[in-house]
Design an enzyme around this catalytic site. Structure first.
Site, PDB file in Angstrom:
ATOM      1  N   ASP A  58      43.989  30.602  60.116  1.00 53.07           N
ATOM      2  CA  ASP A  58      42.607  30.346  60.527  1.00 53.07           C
ATOM      3  C   ASP A  58      41.828  30.078  59.244  1.00 53.07           C
ATOM      4  OD1 ASP A  58      40.118  32.418  62.258  1.00 53.07           O
ATOM      5  OD2 ASP A  58      39.913  30.611  61.031  1.00 53.07           O
ATOM      6  N   ILE A  59      41.337  28.881  59.083  1.00 59.55           N
ATOM      7  CA  ILE A  59      40.702  28.447  57.818  1.00 59.55           C
ATOM      8  C   ILE A  59      39.503  29.327  57.455  1.00 59.55           C
ATOM      9  CG2 ILE A  59      39.044  26.741  58.737  1.00 59.55           C
ATOM     10  CD1 ILE A  59      40.108  24.805  56.516  1.00 59.55           C
ATOM     11  N   ASN A  81      30.596  17.399  63.413  1.00 59.54           N
ATOM     12  CA  ASN A  81      30.128  16.188  64.098  1.00 59.54           C
ATOM     13  C   ASN A  81      28.904  15.682  63.344  1.00 59.54           C
ATOM     14  OD1 ASN A  81      27.684  17.478  65.137  1.00 59.54           O
ATOM     15  ND2 ASN A  81      29.073  18.572  66.506  1.00 59.54           N
ATOM     16  N   VAL A 134      37.287  23.893  65.056  1.00 61.41           N
ATOM     17  CA  VAL A 134      37.143  24.558  63.752  1.00 61.41           C
ATOM     18  C   VAL A 134      35.663  24.651  63.359  1.00 61.41           C
ATOM     19  CG1 VAL A 134      37.407  22.449  62.331  1.00 61.41           C
ATOM     20  CG2 VAL A 134      38.119  24.669  61.422  1.00 61.41           C
ATOM     21  N   ASP A 135      34.865  23.673  63.811  1.00 58.10           N
ATOM     22  CA  ASP A 135      33.412  23.684  63.545  1.00 58.10           C
ATOM     23  C   ASP A 135      32.794  24.960  64.139  1.00 58.10           C
ATOM     24  OD1 ASP A 135      30.740  21.299  64.380  1.00 58.10           O
ATOM     25  OD2 ASP A 135      30.917  22.778  62.788  1.00 58.10           O
ATOM     26  N   GLY A 165      41.790  17.220  66.976  1.00 52.51           N
ATOM     27  CA  GLY A 165      41.491  18.075  68.138  1.00 52.51           C
ATOM     28  C   GLY A 165      40.644  17.318  69.141  1.00 52.51           C
TER      29      GLY A 165
HETATM   30  N1  APR Z   1      41.294  27.027  61.416  1.00 48.00           N
HETATM   31  C1  APR Z   1      42.005  25.913  61.110  1.00 48.00           C
HETATM   32  N2  APR Z   1      42.135  24.869  61.939  1.00 48.00           N
HETATM   33  C2  APR Z   1      41.528  24.958  63.156  1.00 48.00           C
HETATM   34  C3  APR Z   1      40.753  26.084  63.541  1.00 48.00           C
HETATM   35  C4  APR Z   1      40.654  27.149  62.613  1.00 48.00           C
HETATM   36  N3  APR Z   1      39.949  28.268  62.880  1.00 48.00           N
HETATM   37  N4  APR Z   1      40.276  25.861  64.804  1.00 48.00           N
HETATM   38  C5  APR Z   1      40.739  24.656  65.188  1.00 48.00           C
HETATM   39  N5  APR Z   1      41.499  24.113  64.207  1.00 48.00           N
HETATM   40  C6  APR Z   1      42.209  22.832  64.176  1.00 48.00           C
HETATM   41  C7  APR Z   1      42.549  22.214  65.500  1.00 48.00           C
HETATM   42  O1  APR Z   1      43.709  22.829  66.041  1.00 48.00           O
HETATM   43  C8  APR Z   1      42.827  20.780  65.055  1.00 48.00           C
HETATM   44  O2  APR Z   1      44.142  20.685  64.523  1.00 48.00           O
HETATM   45  O3  APR Z   1      41.349  21.886  63.565  1.00 48.00           O
HETATM   46  C9  APR Z   1      41.823  20.579  63.905  1.00 48.00           C
HETATM   47  C10 APR Z   1      40.629  19.704  64.240  1.00 48.00           C
HETATM   48  O4  APR Z   1      40.257  19.917  65.581  1.00 48.00           O
HETATM   49  P1  APR Z   1      38.691  20.062  66.012  1.00 48.00           P
HETATM   50  O5  APR Z   1      38.176  21.331  65.476  1.00 48.00           O
HETATM   51  O6  APR Z   1      38.634  19.820  67.477  1.00 48.00           O
HETATM   52  O7  APR Z   1      37.958  18.877  65.224  1.00 48.00           O
HETATM   53  P2  APR Z   1      37.952  17.306  65.497  1.00 48.00           P
HETATM   54  O8  APR Z   1      39.126  16.848  66.270  1.00 48.00           O
HETATM   55  O9  APR Z   1      37.679  16.704  64.143  1.00 48.00           O
HETATM   56  O10 APR Z   1      36.678  17.122  66.437  1.00 48.00           O
HETATM   57  C11 APR Z   1      35.404  17.366  65.898  1.00 48.00           C
HETATM   58  O11 APR Z   1      34.869  18.869  67.649  1.00 48.00           O
HETATM   59  O12 APR Z   1      34.328  21.040  67.354  1.00 48.00           O
HETATM   60  C12 APR Z   1      33.803  19.811  67.559  1.00 48.00           C
HETATM   61  O13 APR Z   1      31.656  19.875  66.497  1.00 48.00           O
HETATM   62  C13 APR Z   1      32.962  19.348  66.396  1.00 48.00           C
HETATM   63  O14 APR Z   1      32.136  17.469  67.582  1.00 48.00           O
HETATM   64  C14 APR Z   1      33.040  17.874  66.573  1.00 48.00           C
HETATM   65  C15 APR Z   1      34.465  17.648  67.040  1.00 48.00           C
END
Ligand code: APR
Length: 170
Positions: free
Chosen positions: A8-9, A22, A31-32, A117
């Site tokens: 978990d980052i 975003n 992850v956001d 994601g």
């Molecule tokens: N630590 C590390 N990696 C994570 C974590 C975490 N705690 N939570 C999720 N991830 C991974 C997901 O499994 C995926 O591999 O981060 C990667 C990116 O996924 P998303 O978080 O869905 O990001 P993204 O695909 O870039 O979409 C961005 O999603 O959360 C919203 O506000 C954000 O609108 C934006 C969009």
């Protein structure tokens, strides 16, 4: 040095973690959402002053309650099939995040798998872009971490790194 972690980052005690945000920078899911939750409400208040973030670019925030000192917010492309400049925009996310880190004397940095994601970028194709950029910049940092959330992602990254993939020419 370039490392692949499954973690978990938000738990990493390093100079900077990269957020897959975003365009509003005001939080979301994935992850956001995890980063905003762990950093606390001050992150949202701070990000309100940033005026958003263009896809492919990056803006820096303090880490607040996170163990990491800094958050580098970047906005990946939404996958639209691969012919809308997604690979170039994704590469720019890594490049601009690394350049911003260098400007802020950041020595250790971790990236999630940006856009794979909610934004739907196929994992393998995104990892090819990511690994090329990570290899381009790793020598300018003490530690560069690909912080994967799932075992599937770890396997994809480790296979690419094991294949001796060449760094992209930038
Ligand atoms: N630590 C590390 N990696 C994570 C974590 C975490 N705690 N939570 C999720 N991830 C991974 C997901 O499994 C995926 O591999 O981060 C990667 C990116 O996924 P998303 O978080 O869905 O990001 P993204 O695909 O870039 O979409 C961005 O999603 O959360 C919203 O506000 C954000 O609108 C934006 C969009």
């Amino acid at each position: 040095m370039l490392k692949v972690l499954q973690d978990d980052i938000t738990t990493l005690k390093i100079d900077a973690i990269v957020n897959a945000a975003n365009n509003s920078l005001l939080g979301g899911g994935g992850v956001d959402g995890a980063i905003h939750k762990a950093a606390g409400p001050e992150l949202l208040e701070f990000n309100k002053t940033l005026g958003g973030c263009e896809t492919g670019t990056a803006k820096i925030s303090p880490g607040f309650k996170l163990p990491a000192k800094w958050i580098i917010n970047t906005v990946g492309p939404v996958w639209q099939g691969g012919d809308a400049g997604e690979p170039e925009l994704l590469a720019q996310c890594y490049q601009h995040s690394f350049e911003l880190a260098l400007e802020n004397q950041i020595k250790t940095i971790a990236f999630p798998a940006i856009s794979t994601g909610v934004y739907g970028y196929p994992k393998q194709a995104a990892a090819v872009v990511a690994v090329q950029q990570l290899k381009n910049y790793e020598h300018r940092f003490e530690e560069v971490i690909a912080c994967c959330f799932s075992e599937v992602d770890v396997e994809i990254y480790e296979r690419l790194l094991g294949s001796g993939i060449q760094a992209a020419v930038i």
